[in-house]
Design a protein around this motif. Structure first.
Motif, mmCIF file in Angstrom:
data_model
loop_
_atom_site.group_PDB
_atom_site.id
_atom_site.type_symbol
_atom_site.label_atom_id
_atom_site.label_comp_id
_atom_site.label_asym_id
_atom_site.label_seq_id
_atom_site.Cartn_x
_atom_site.Cartn_y
_atom_site.Cartn_z
ATOM 1 N N SER A 165 6.195 4.057 -13.967
ATOM 2 C CA SER A 165 4.885 3.590 -13.490
ATOM 3 C C SER A 165 4.273 2.735 -14.596
ATOM 4 O O SER A 165 4.447 3.039 -15.790
ATOM 5 C CB SER A 165 3.968 4.749 -13.150
ATOM 6 N N PRO A 166 3.591 1.648 -14.228
ATOM 7 C CA PRO A 166 2.948 0.832 -15.273
ATOM 8 C C PRO A 166 1.815 1.573 -15.997
ATOM 9 O O PRO A 166 1.488 1.246 -17.141
ATOM 10 C CB PRO A 166 2.442 -0.396 -14.509
ATOM 11 N N THR A 167 1.236 2.568 -15.347
ATOM 12 C CA THR A 167 0.127 3.315 -15.965
ATOM 13 C C THR A 167 0.430 4.799 -15.920
ATOM 14 O O THR A 167 1.104 5.281 -15.008
ATOM 15 C CB THR A 167 -1.186 3.041 -15.214
ATOM 16 N N PRO A 168 -0.077 5.580 -16.878
ATOM 17 C CA PRO A 168 0.145 7.036 -16.834
ATOM 18 C C PRO A 168 -0.642 7.678 -15.706
ATOM 19 O O PRO A 168 -1.572 7.106 -15.154
ATOM 20 C CB PRO A 168 -0.344 7.491 -18.210
ATOM 21 N N GLY A 169 -0.252 8.909 -15.303
ATOM 22 C CA GLY A 169 -0.919 9.613 -14.217
ATOM 23 C C GLY A 169 -0.022 10.726 -13.695
ATOM 24 O O GLY A 169 0.629 11.451 -14.452
ATOM 25 N N HIS A 170 0.018 10.864 -12.362
ATOM 26 C CA HIS A 170 0.788 11.924 -11.698
ATOM 27 C C HIS A 170 1.975 11.303 -10.966
ATOM 28 O O HIS A 170 1.941 10.144 -10.523
ATOM 29 C CB HIS A 170 -0.108 12.694 -10.722
ATOM 30 N N CYS A 171 3.005 12.124 -10.798
ATOM 31 C CA CYS A 171 4.189 11.689 -10.043
ATOM 32 C C CYS A 171 3.871 11.689 -8.547
ATOM 33 O O CYS A 171 2.803 12.134 -8.125
ATOM 34 C CB CYS A 171 5.383 12.567 -10.362
ATOM 35 N N ARG A 172 4.808 11.271 -7.758
ATOM 36 C CA ARG A 172 4.545 11.157 -6.330
ATOM 37 C C ARG A 172 4.362 12.523 -5.680
ATOM 38 O O ARG A 172 3.471 12.686 -4.826
ATOM 39 C CB ARG A 172 5.707 10.411 -5.661
ATOM 40 N N ASP A 173 5.154 13.504 -6.039
ATOM 41 C CA ASP A 173 5.004 14.831 -5.421
ATOM 42 C C ASP A 173 3.643 15.445 -5.753
ATOM 43 O O ASP A 173 2.984 16.047 -4.869
ATOM 44 C CB ASP A 173 6.116 15.763 -5.904
ATOM 45 N N CYS A 174 3.224 15.270 -6.990
ATOM 46 C CA CYS A 174 1.925 15.842 -7.365
ATOM 47 C C CYS A 174 0.787 15.100 -6.666
ATOM 48 O O CYS A 174 -0.221 15.721 -6.277
ATOM 49 C CB CYS A 174 1.721 15.791 -8.887
ATOM 50 N N ARG A 175 0.959 13.816 -6.486
ATOM 51 C CA ARG A 175 -0.084 13.078 -5.771
ATOM 52 C C ARG A 175 -0.164 13.537 -4.320
ATOM 53 O O ARG A 175 -1.260 13.678 -3.758
ATOM 54 C CB ARG A 175 0.203 11.567 -5.840
ATOM 55 N N GLU A 176 0.974 13.751 -3.654
ATOM 56 C CA GLU A 176 0.947 14.208 -2.266
ATOM 57 C C GLU A 176 0.355 15.626 -2.174
ATOM 58 O O GLU A 176 -0.398 15.942 -1.220
ATOM 59 C CB GLU A 176 2.366 14.188 -1.696
ATOM 60 N N THR A 177 0.640 16.483 -3.160
ATOM 61 C CA THR A 177 0.082 17.860 -3.127
ATOM 62 C C THR A 177 -1.441 17.823 -3.299
ATOM 63 O O THR A 177 -2.188 18.546 -2.581
ATOM 64 C CB THR A 177 0.717 18.718 -4.241
ATOM 65 N N ARG A 178 -1.909 16.979 -4.215
ATOM 66 C CA ARG A 178 -3.352 16.849 -4.405
ATOM 67 C C ARG A 178 -4.021 16.287 -3.152
ATOM 68 O O ARG A 178 -5.148 16.718 -2.781
ATOM 69 C CB ARG A 178 -3.638 15.938 -5.594
ATOM 70 N N ALA A 179 -3.361 15.343 -2.474
ATOM 71 C CA ALA A 179 -3.977 14.788 -1.249
ATOM 72 C C ALA A 179 -4.037 15.857 -0.146
ATOM 73 O O ALA A 179 -5.024 15.931 0.619
ATOM 74 C CB ALA A 179 -3.152 13.579 -0.775
ATOM 75 N N ALA A 180 -3.020 16.745 -0.059
ATOM 76 C CA ALA A 180 -3.034 17.797 0.978
ATOM 77 C C ALA A 180 -4.121 18.815 0.708
ATOM 78 O O ALA A 180 -4.823 19.296 1.634
ATOM 79 C CB ALA A 180 -1.665 18.463 1.041
ATOM 80 N N TYR A 181 -4.325 19.191 -0.558
ATOM 81 C CA TYR A 181 -5.417 20.114 -0.904
ATOM 82 C C TYR A 181 -6.784 19.530 -0.588
ATOM 83 O O TYR A 181 -7.714 20.235 -0.136
ATOM 84 C CB TYR A 181 -5.344 20.516 -2.379
ATOM 85 N N ALA A 182 -6.943 18.231 -0.847
ATOM 86 C CA ALA A 182 -8.254 17.619 -0.568
ATOM 87 C C ALA A 182 -8.551 17.601 0.921
ATOM 88 O O ALA A 182 -9.719 17.849 1.333
ATOM 89 C CB ALA A 182 -8.238 16.181 -1.125
ATOM 90 N N GLN A 183 -7.510 17.374 1.756
ATOM 91 C CA GLN A 183 -7.757 17.394 3.185
ATOM 92 C C GLN A 183 -8.106 18.818 3.674
ATOM 93 O O GLN A 183 -8.935 19.000 4.571
ATOM 94 C CB GLN A 183 -6.505 16.856 3.941
ATOM 95 N N ALA A 184 -7.420 19.820 3.122
ATOM 96 C CA ALA A 184 -7.686 21.197 3.561
ATOM 97 C C ALA A 184 -9.106 21.650 3.147
ATOM 98 O O ALA A 184 -9.797 22.369 3.858
ATOM 99 C CB ALA A 184 -6.631 22.131 2.961
ATOM 100 N N ALA A 185 -9.543 21.191 1.999
ATOM 101 C CA ALA A 185 -10.876 21.580 1.542
ATOM 102 C C ALA A 185 -11.964 20.878 2.352
ATOM 103 O O ALA A 185 -13.055 21.417 2.563
ATOM 104 C CB ALA A 185 -11.052 21.243 0.058
ATOM 105 N N ALA A 186 -11.656 19.683 2.808
ATOM 106 C CA ALA A 186 -12.649 18.969 3.608
ATOM 107 C C ALA A 186 -12.749 19.585 4.993
ATOM 108 O O ALA A 186 -13.790 19.559 5.634
ATOM 109 C CB ALA A 186 -12.275 17.503 3.730
#
Length: 392
Positions: free
Chosen positions: A371-392
């Protein structure tokens, strides 16, 4: 007294007819009665065959039918090696004396037959069948002559009684090709009285047949003799002759422009060559002829010591023609032209660089990912997106 005299040779020379030559070979010839081979002068004095090829041809011609004439078979009985015998066989094959023909047996096996012809020029002219000599025209038979009839004998005088005369049969005529006059049959005369004298009768004239000349035979038109067309050779060599014409030599290289500086430098180089290699001593004409070739090397930015080392390195021993060797090496070992300015600029031109995405470490699972910038991998990004939808 210690000098040996060959009396047999002296006696043989005395029997040579004519005066002996003062120079050259003297032939002492004895007729052969057995174990000899007839060899034509077209082979013994062939201008293009080597003496080894002529000797091998004579040996093959003296062998019986079916003898082995391969390279190894001849090398086992000759002092020449296999290479010289193979070269001699190729010469004989190139000039038509020897042929190697592949043949298939009834069993299907393919063999190579070696055919030797003692006079190959005769194969180009097919033999004609012997023509029968013209026979003279037969004369026609002469007409048969009629049989000559002798006069009948005169009968003796008969008694007074007159017997009745017997009938005379008609004469038979023989067939003849030409009609001939046939005399009339003679009748028996009537008997006369005893007192009367016997009259003498003259014989009939015999017909004479005069021979007639036979009629001339009719003239038969003779067709013009057409010479036969030259037939194709019976064998076609499959190996090119070793005396095939060679490719023409390449010309001596020349510079783009023979300037006075190049001419002077090339002349000095060739004139000074004998100091470094004594066997390369050149004449003035050889120097003038080789100057353009050395100038072409100098024009291509080759150093003189490199040229000298290339031209004089490992010469043949003994060196008979140094100028020819230098001309050959100047032509065949010519280096390529130096690159131009544009070619050198192309070498210095920077190559295009490809962008490579670096590796990053995921902040949650410490997994490496690009990745050109640091951050999270794809699996971690998908897990974070699923948690945000469940909390909403």
């Amino acid at each position: 007294m210690d000098t040996q005299q060959n009396t047999a040779l002296t006696r043989a020379l005395a029997e040579v007819p004519g005066p002996l030559p003062t120079s050259g070979v003297i032939h002492i010839t004895f007729p052969h009665t057995d174990r000899f081979t007839v060899v034509g002068n077209h082979l013994a004095q062939h201008p293009d065959l080597s003496c080894t090829a002529v000797g091998i041809a004579v040996r093959i011609q003296s062998l019986p039918q079916g003898a082995k004439v391969g390279i190894k078979a001849l090398a086992a009985h000759c002092r020449e090696g296999e290479k010289r015998i193979a070269a001699a066989l190729r010469e004989l094959e190139a000039h038509g004396y020897l042929r190697r023909v592949r043949d298939r047996l009834p069993s299907g096996r393919i063999i190579t037959r070696t055919v030797f012809c003692n006079r190959p020029a005769a194969l180009l002219h097919p033999r004609r069948p012997a023509e029968a000599p013209p026979q003279p025209a037969k004369p026609e038979p002469a007409p048969a002559q009629a049989p000559v009839q002798e006069p009948a004998p005169v009968p003796a005088p008969a008694p007074v009684q007159e017997p009745a005369p017997a009938p005379v049969p008609a004469p038979m005529q023989e067939p003849a090709p030409a009609p001939a006059p046939v005399p009339a049959p003679m009748q028996e005369p009537a008997p006369l009285p005893a007192s009367a004298p016997v009259p003498m009768q003259e014989p009939a004239p015999v017909p004479v047949c005069h021979p007639t000349a036979a009629p001339p035979a009719p003239e038969v038109p003779v067709a013009p003799v057409v010479p036969p067309a030259p037939s194709a050779p019976l064998f076609v060599p499959r190996v090119p002759p070793p005396t095939a014409p060679k490719a023409p030599r390449r010309p001596l290289p020349r510079p783009g422009e023979l300037t006075p500086e190049l001419d002077r430098a090339a002349t000095a180089f060739l004139s000074d060559l004998h100091r470094h290699a004594p066997q390369f001593t050149l004449s003035q004409d050889d120097v003038r002829r080789l100057v353009p070739g050395v100038a072409a090397w100098l024009e291509r930015a080759v150093r003189p010591d490199s040229i000298r080392r290339t031209l004089t390195d490992d010469p043949p021993q003994p060196l008979k023609h140094p100028a020819k060797l230098l001309a050959h090496r100047l032509t065949e070992l010519l280096p390529p032209a130096p690159p131009g300015v544009d070619d050198l600029a192309a070498l210095d031109r920077p190559r295009p660089r490809f962008t490579v995405t670096p590796f990053q470490t995921c902040d949650d699972c410490d997994r490496a990912f690009r990745s050109p910038t640091p951050g999270h991998c794809r699996d971690c990004r998908e897990t974070r997106a699923a948690y945000a939808q469940a909390a909403a």
